[in-house]
Design a protein around this motif. Structure first.
Motif, PDB file in Angstrom:
ATOM      1  N   ALA A  50       0.833  -1.209   0.000  1.00 19.22           N
ATOM      2  CA  ALA A  50       0.000   0.000   0.000  1.00 19.22           C
ATOM      3  C   ALA A  50       0.863   1.252   0.000  1.00 19.22           C
ATOM      4  CB  ALA A  50      -0.937  -0.011   1.216  1.00 19.22           C
ATOM      5  N   MET A  51       1.960   1.257   0.786  1.00 14.59           N
ATOM      6  CA  MET A  51       2.851   2.416   0.815  1.00 14.59           C
ATOM      7  C   MET A  51       3.515   2.642  -0.538  1.00 14.59           C
ATOM      8  SD  MET A  51       4.579   2.421   4.657  1.00 14.59           S
ATOM      9  CE  MET A  51       5.905   1.414   4.133  1.00 14.59           C
ATOM     10  N   CYS A  52       3.640   1.577  -1.325  1.00 17.25           N
ATOM     11  CA  CYS A  52       4.234   1.690  -2.665  1.00 17.25           C
ATOM     12  C   CYS A  52       3.184   1.963  -3.736  1.00 17.25           C
ATOM     13  CB  CYS A  52       4.979   0.401  -3.002  1.00 17.25           C
ATOM     14  SG  CYS A  52       6.462   0.168  -2.020  1.00 17.25           S
ATOM     15  N   GLY A  53       1.937   2.145  -3.310  1.00 18.02           N
ATOM     16  CA  GLY A  53       0.880   2.492  -4.255  1.00 18.02           C
ATOM     17  C   GLY A  53       0.182   1.312  -4.908  1.00 18.02           C
ATOM     18  N   VAL A  54       0.405   0.100  -4.409  1.00 16.51           N
ATOM     19  CA  VAL A  54      -0.252  -1.085  -4.967  1.00 16.51           C
ATOM     20  C   VAL A  54      -1.501  -1.365  -4.136  1.00 16.51           C
ATOM     21  CG1 VAL A  54      -0.010  -3.522  -5.572  1.00 16.51           C
ATOM     22  CG2 VAL A  54       1.985  -1.998  -5.704  1.00 16.51           C
ATOM     23  N   GLY A  55      -2.661  -1.238  -4.752  1.00 19.73           N
ATOM     24  CA  GLY A  55      -3.919  -1.448  -4.049  1.00 19.73           C
ATOM     25  C   GLY A  55      -4.237  -2.913  -3.817  1.00 19.73           C
ATOM     26  N   ARG A  56      -4.958  -3.192  -2.735  1.00 22.56           N
ATOM     27  CA  ARG A  56      -5.333  -4.573  -2.402  1.00 22.56           C
ATOM     28  C   ARG A  56      -6.178  -5.215  -3.490  1.00 22.56           C
ATOM     29  NH1 ARG A  56      -5.014  -6.866   2.616  1.00 22.56           N
ATOM     30  NH2 ARG A  56      -6.996  -7.920   2.275  1.00 22.56           N
ATOM     31  N   ALA A  57      -6.904  -4.416  -4.248  1.00 22.18           N
ATOM     32  CA  ALA A  57      -7.706  -4.981  -5.331  1.00 22.18           C
ATOM     33  C   ALA A  57      -6.825  -5.496  -6.470  1.00 22.18           C
ATOM     34  CB  ALA A  57      -8.683  -3.930  -5.861  1.00 22.18           C
ATOM     35  N   HIS A  58      -5.558  -5.057  -6.486  1.00 19.80           N
ATOM     36  CA  HIS A  58      -4.651  -5.465  -7.552  1.00 19.80           C
ATOM     37  C   HIS A  58      -3.692  -6.568  -7.119  1.00 19.80           C
ATOM     38  CE1 HIS A  58      -5.420  -1.246  -9.252  1.00 19.80           C
ATOM     39  NE2 HIS A  58      -6.254  -2.113  -9.768  1.00 19.80           N
ATOM     40  N   LEU A  59      -3.223  -6.502  -5.876  1.00 14.97           N
ATOM     41  CA  LEU A  59      -2.280  -7.516  -5.368  1.00 14.97           C
ATOM     42  C   LEU A  59      -2.357  -7.508  -3.854  1.00 14.97           C
ATOM     43  CD1 LEU A  59       0.001  -9.519  -6.260  1.00 14.97           C
ATOM     44  CD2 LEU A  59       1.611  -7.651  -5.837  1.00 14.97           C
ATOM     45  N   ARG A  60      -2.432  -8.699  -3.282  1.00 16.29           N
ATOM     46  CA  ARG A  60      -2.493  -8.758  -1.821  1.00 16.29           C
ATOM     47  C   ARG A  60      -1.850 -10.043  -1.320  1.00 16.29           C
ATOM     48  NH1 ARG A  60      -8.444  -9.946  -2.581  1.00 16.29           N
ATOM     49  NH2 ARG A  60      -8.571 -12.175  -2.184  1.00 16.29           N
ATOM     50  N   ALA A  61      -1.326  -9.966  -0.116  1.00 21.63           N
ATOM     51  CA  ALA A  61      -0.753 -11.119   0.569  1.00 21.63           C
ATOM     52  C   ALA A  61      -1.861 -11.767   1.394  1.00 21.63           C
ATOM     53  CB  ALA A  61       0.393 -10.681   1.463  1.00 21.63           C
ATOM     54  N   ILE A  62      -1.879 -13.092   1.378  1.00 22.48           N
ATOM     55  CA  ILE A  62      -2.912 -13.852   2.077  1.00 22.48           C
ATOM     56  C   ILE A  62      -2.243 -14.868   2.994  1.00 22.48           C
ATOM     57  CG2 ILE A  62      -4.861 -15.425   1.783  1.00 22.48           C
ATOM     58  CD1 ILE A  62      -5.150 -14.193  -1.061  1.00 22.48           C
ATOM     59  N   ALA A  63      -2.647 -14.889   4.249  1.00 21.98           N
ATOM     60  CA  ALA A  63      -2.100 -15.833   5.220  1.00 21.98           C
ATOM     61  C   ALA A  63      -2.676 -17.216   4.984  1.00 21.98           C
ATOM     62  CB  ALA A  63      -2.418 -15.364   6.638  1.00 21.98           C
TER      63      ALA A  63
END
Length: 97
Positions: free
Chosen positions: A47-60
Motif C-alpha cells: 500500500a505504501m508503494c501504491g499497490v492497491g489490495r484490489a490489484h495484489l495482496r498477501a494472504i495468510a
C-alpha cells in the motif's frame, strides 16, 4: 465441457492432498497467526508503494504441517506493479557499493 474430455483429469492431476488435508493434532492456527502478521506487514508495504489490495495482496495460509505460508494473489496490473517495484529495487541494489 464443450468437448474437453480431459478437463476433469487436469483438475484431479493438480490436486495435492498435502495442501488441503488437515492432520490431527497439528496447530494450524498458530502457523496462520504468524503468516497473518507477515501478510499484514507485506500488504502495508504494498500500500505504501501504491499497490492497491484490489490489484495484489498477501494472504495468510498454512502448509499441511501447520507451518506459516504467505501467498500473493493478484490481477495482471498488480503483478506488473510488483515487477516494476522489484526492478527498481534491483537497480538500487546494483548502485550500492
Amino acid at each position: 465441457m464443450y468437448g474437453d474430455d480431459d478437463f476433469g483429469a487436469e483438475l484431479a492431476a493438480g490436486l495435492d492432498p498435502d495442501s488441503w488435508v488437515w492432520l490431527p493434532g497439528v496447530d494450524y492456527a498458530a502457523g496462520w497467526r504468524v503468516a497473518r502478521r507477515t501478510a499484514d506487514e507485506l500488504n502495508g508495504l504494498l500500500a505504501m508503494c501504491g499497490v492497491g489490495r484490489a490489484h495484489l495482496r498477501a494472504i495468510a495460509d498454512t502448509n499441511a504441517h501447520g507451518g506459516p505460508v504467505v501467498r500473493l494473489e493478484g490481477v495482471l496490473e498488480g503483478w506488473m506493479s510488483l515487477r516494476e517495484l522489484l526492478c527498481l529495487a534491483a537497480s538500487v541494489r546494483d548502485e550500492l557499493p
